[in-house]
Design a protein around this motif. Sequence first.
Motif, PDB file in Angstrom:
ATOM      1  N   ILE A  65      49.585   4.982  74.604  1.00  0.00           N
ATOM      2  CA  ILE A  65      48.128   4.852  74.750  1.00  0.00           C
ATOM      3  C   ILE A  65      47.421   5.517  73.573  1.00  0.00           C
ATOM      4  N   TYR A  66      47.887   6.679  73.172  1.00  0.00           N
ATOM      5  CA  TYR A  66      47.279   7.382  72.037  1.00  0.00           C
ATOM      6  C   TYR A  66      47.436   6.575  70.752  1.00  0.00           C
ATOM      7  N   ASN A  67      48.629   6.056  70.513  1.00  0.00           N
ATOM      8  CA  ASN A  67      48.862   5.241  69.314  1.00  0.00           C
ATOM      9  C   ASN A  67      47.961   4.010  69.318  1.00  0.00           C
ATOM     10  N   TYR A  68      47.789   3.395  70.486  1.00  0.00           N
ATOM     11  CA  TYR A  68      46.906   2.242  70.622  1.00  0.00           C
ATOM     12  C   TYR A  68      45.459   2.632  70.311  1.00  0.00           C
ATOM     13  N   LEU A  69      45.041   3.778  70.815  1.00  0.00           N
ATOM     14  CA  LEU A  69      43.681   4.266  70.563  1.00  0.00           C
ATOM     15  C   LEU A  69      43.437   4.480  69.073  1.00  0.00           C
ATOM     16  N   LYS A 126      47.936  17.807  74.387  1.00  0.00           N
ATOM     17  CA  LYS A 126      46.965  17.533  73.330  1.00  0.00           C
ATOM     18  C   LYS A 126      46.584  16.054  73.334  1.00  0.00           C
ATOM     19  N   LEU A 127      47.576  15.187  73.483  1.00  0.00           N
ATOM     20  CA  LEU A 127      47.308  13.748  73.529  1.00  0.00           C
ATOM     21  C   LEU A 127      46.455  13.393  74.739  1.00  0.00           C
ATOM     22  N   ILE A 128      46.760  13.995  75.884  1.00  0.00           N
ATOM     23  CA  ILE A 128      46.005  13.737  77.115  1.00  0.00           C
ATOM     24  C   ILE A 128      44.546  14.152  76.933  1.00  0.00           C
ATOM     25  N   LYS A 129      44.311  15.303  76.318  1.00  0.00           N
ATOM     26  CA  LYS A 129      42.936  15.759  76.100  1.00  0.00           C
ATOM     27  C   LYS A 129      42.169  14.787  75.196  1.00  0.00           C
ATOM     28  N   GLU A 130      42.805  14.299  74.155  1.00  0.00           N
ATOM     29  CA  GLU A 130      42.126  13.379  73.237  1.00  0.00           C
ATOM     30  C   GLU A 130      41.883  12.019  73.891  1.00  0.00           C
ATOM     31  N   ILE A 131      42.820  11.558  74.704  1.00  0.00           N
ATOM     32  CA  ILE A 131      42.618  10.302  75.426  1.00  0.00           C
ATOM     33  C   ILE A 131      41.499  10.467  76.445  1.00  0.00           C
ATOM     34  N   ALA A 132      41.436  11.610  77.112  1.00  0.00           N
ATOM     35  CA  ALA A 132      40.369  11.866  78.092  1.00  0.00           C
ATOM     36  C   ALA A 132      38.994  11.849  77.425  1.00  0.00           C
ATOM     37  N   VAL A 133      38.901  12.376  76.205  1.00  0.00           N
ATOM     38  CA  VAL A 133      37.636  12.321  75.466  1.00  0.00           C
ATOM     39  C   VAL A 133      37.273  10.868  75.178  1.00  0.00           C
ATOM     40  N   ALA A 134      38.256  10.060  74.801  1.00  0.00           N
ATOM     41  CA  ALA A 134      38.001   8.639  74.532  1.00  0.00           C
ATOM     42  C   ALA A 134      37.564   7.911  75.805  1.00  0.00           C
ATOM     43  N   LEU A 135      38.117   8.290  76.954  1.00  0.00           N
ATOM     44  CA  LEU A 135      37.696   7.699  78.221  1.00  0.00           C
ATOM     45  C   LEU A 135      36.246   8.068  78.527  1.00  0.00           C
TER      46      LEU A 135
END
Length: 117
Positions: A77-81, A95-104
Amino acid sequence: MQISSYPGVGLTGAFCRGHELICQFGYRYLICKPVDKPQDPLLDIPDKTYVTSTTYGEQFLTNRHMWRNHQDVISHIYNYLMNDEYASGRAEQLKLIKEIAVALMQQDLLVIPLESD
């Protein structure tokens, strides 16, 4: 693991159009960018819960179903983002989860339920 019929879902690289994630209760969700949202009239509207706070997104991603999801679903998901197959590198999952959550929260990624009651 991917049983979605939408083209490009679950792929890696430039042809990826999102990823399927299964929550801890076994419900399936499509996580995709707004431009990649499938043009399916029967598809539910995106879940707006994750727009209010990054905490909800972090909990959703952390409490995913551990054995029904692909082992590296967060990295995918992060790579896709980031539009980069190797963006996640050796980064920690939190760290990846936090950055994906910001994108959400910023609606750069949508969470679309694939199963409704």
